[in-house]
Design a protein around this motif. Structure first.
Motif, PDB file in Angstrom:
ATOM      1  N   GLY A 137      76.230  28.713   0.179  1.00 53.07           N
ATOM      2  CA  GLY A 137      76.564  29.192   1.513  1.00 53.07           C
ATOM      3  C   GLY A 137      76.332  30.672   1.690  1.00 53.07           C
ATOM      4  O   GLY A 137      77.030  31.334   2.446  1.00 53.07           O
ATOM      5  N   GLY A 138      75.330  31.224   0.986  1.00 65.93           N
ATOM      6  CA  GLY A 138      75.036  32.639   1.104  1.00 65.93           C
ATOM      7  C   GLY A 138      75.858  33.527   0.193  1.00 65.93           C
ATOM      8  O   GLY A 138      75.606  34.726   0.105  1.00 65.93           O
TER       9      GLY A 138
ATOM     10  N   MET B 157      89.532  26.697   4.410  1.00 63.62           N
ATOM     11  CA  MET B 157      90.412  26.062   5.385  1.00 63.62           C
ATOM     12  C   MET B 157      91.297  27.110   6.064  1.00 63.62           C
ATOM     13  O   MET B 157      91.417  28.245   5.603  1.00 63.62           O
ATOM     14  N   TYR B 158      91.979  26.678   7.137  1.00 64.59           N
ATOM     15  CA  TYR B 158      92.949  27.545   7.791  1.00 64.59           C
ATOM     16  C   TYR B 158      94.165  27.754   6.878  1.00 64.59           C
ATOM     17  O   TYR B 158      94.630  26.822   6.218  1.00 64.59           O
TER      18      TYR B 158
ATOM     19  N   TYR C  93      82.816  24.624  -5.414  1.00 68.60           N
ATOM     20  CA  TYR C  93      82.215  24.692  -4.076  1.00 68.60           C
ATOM     21  C   TYR C  93      83.343  24.715  -3.057  1.00 68.60           C
ATOM     22  O   TYR C  93      84.423  24.172  -3.296  1.00 68.60           O
ATOM     23  N   PRO C  94      83.146  25.361  -1.914  1.00 67.69           N
ATOM     24  CA  PRO C  94      84.185  25.345  -0.873  1.00 67.69           C
ATOM     25  C   PRO C  94      84.253  23.987  -0.181  1.00 67.69           C
ATOM     26  O   PRO C  94      83.273  23.238  -0.158  1.00 67.69           O
ATOM     27  N   TRP C  95      85.393  23.669   0.369  1.00 68.45           N
ATOM     28  CA  TRP C  95      85.602  22.381   1.043  1.00 68.45           C
ATOM     29  C   TRP C  95      84.624  22.216   2.198  1.00 68.45           C
ATOM     30  O   TRP C  95      84.143  21.105   2.460  1.00 68.45           O
ATOM     31  N   ALA C  96      84.300  23.297   2.892  1.00 73.95           N
ATOM     32  CA  ALA C  96      83.385  23.223   4.034  1.00 73.95           C
ATOM     33  C   ALA C  96      81.996  22.766   3.614  1.00 73.95           C
ATOM     34  O   ALA C  96      81.247  22.203   4.432  1.00 73.95           O
ATOM     35  N   ALA C  97      81.624  22.973   2.346  1.00 71.37           N
ATOM     36  CA  ALA C  97      80.290  22.576   1.884  1.00 71.37           C
ATOM     37  C   ALA C  97      80.141  21.065   1.779  1.00 71.37           C
ATOM     38  O   ALA C  97      79.015  20.568   1.639  1.00 71.37           O
TER      39      ALA C  97
END
Length: 270
Positions: free
Chosen positions: A63-64, A240-241, A202-206
């Motif tokens: 993600g950059g 996440m929030y 890895y982040p959850w958004a990935a």
């Protein structure tokens, strides 16, 4: 009646503190093995993925963001989880064994549930220390610098506290409800899978492209540990929030704590 209640509470607090001091004394004698056990896995991951691979031309970005930056909060979460489980589940498997060492603790002037709570609190201290030990490794080992910035000290403190307590509660749940001879099996079929599926690497958004998995891992408490530490330490990485993270950790603590204390009482009374 009021004086009697005050004296009783003072007695409980003294007994609780006594158990904590006893465990701290044991930890002080075994501090060397404890540190080695905690840093070995993060050390190997950081060395291979953030030092060796970049040097052989296999640089990684997600993600950059540099992989080392993404990996740091996840490794801290793993250190918290493994330390919490090891500090509670493994000793309980011995104390509930043939020698029934747990009876010595239960005989203290303290309600039985608080004996279990003391184990969780003491493991939380070890888990927090384990997480902090990972940070120096992440500063000096990676080839590319790790971009860490504490975006919110209250979020960092709350995440470390809740994550450490959740890890201890999970250790209590395993130690009180699993037979000693099956502890190794539980690590193989439960602890290792939830680590690899805990958004550590890895982040959850990935996981957006694997939507079913992104939803399925929401039952995994390590996901919220990793995401909470990313929100506090690496805010530029998707996460996440904060409110969702803290709420999920709190719910995990209540559920696992209830299951663990219930199992502890059943084993002690039997």
């Amino acid at each position: 009646m009021s004086n009697l209640q005050t004296a009783r509470r003072g007695s409980y607090a003294g007994a609780f503190a006594g158990l904590m001091l006893r465990d701290l004394r044991v930890l002080r004698r075994e501090l060397g093995p404890f540190i080695v056990r905690i840093i070995m896995q993060p050390l190997l991951f950081l060395f291979v993925f953030t030092y060796v691979l970049p040097h052989i031309g296999q640089a990684n970005t997600i993600g950059g963001a540099d992989f080392a930056t993404v990996l740091l909060p996840g490794l801290m979460a793993v250190a918290i989880m493994f330390s919490g489980i090891s500090a509670v589940a493994l000793p309980l498997s011995q104390e509930f064994g043939i020698t029934r060492e747990i009876d010595d603790r239960v005989m203290s002037p303290l309600p039985v549930p608080f004996v279990a709570i003391e184990k969780v609190c003491f493991s939380a201290l070890q888990s927090t220390l384990a997480a902090l030990l990972v940070m120096p490794l992440a500063i000096y080992i990676p080839t590319n610098p790790v971009h860490v910035h504490v975006a919110s000290w209250p979020m960092l403190a709350a995440t470390l506290l809740l994550s450490s307590l959740v890890a201890g509660a999970l250790g209590l749940t395993i130690g009180a409800n699993v037979k000693p001879q099956q502890i190794g099996l539980v690590f193989s079929i439960v602890v290792v899978p939830i680590t690899f599926l805990g958004c550590v690497y890895y982040p959850w958004a990935a996981l957006t492209r694997v939507r079913w998995l992104q939803l399925a891992v929401l039952v995994n408490p390590i996901v919220y540990m990793s995401e909470g530490l990313r929100a506090a330490l690496t805010p530029n990485v998707p996460h996440m929030y904060s409110g969702v993270i803290l709420l999920a950790l709190l719910i995990s603590l209540l559920v696992l704590g209830w299951i663990g204390i219930r199992g502890f009482l059943r084993r002690v009374i039997s």
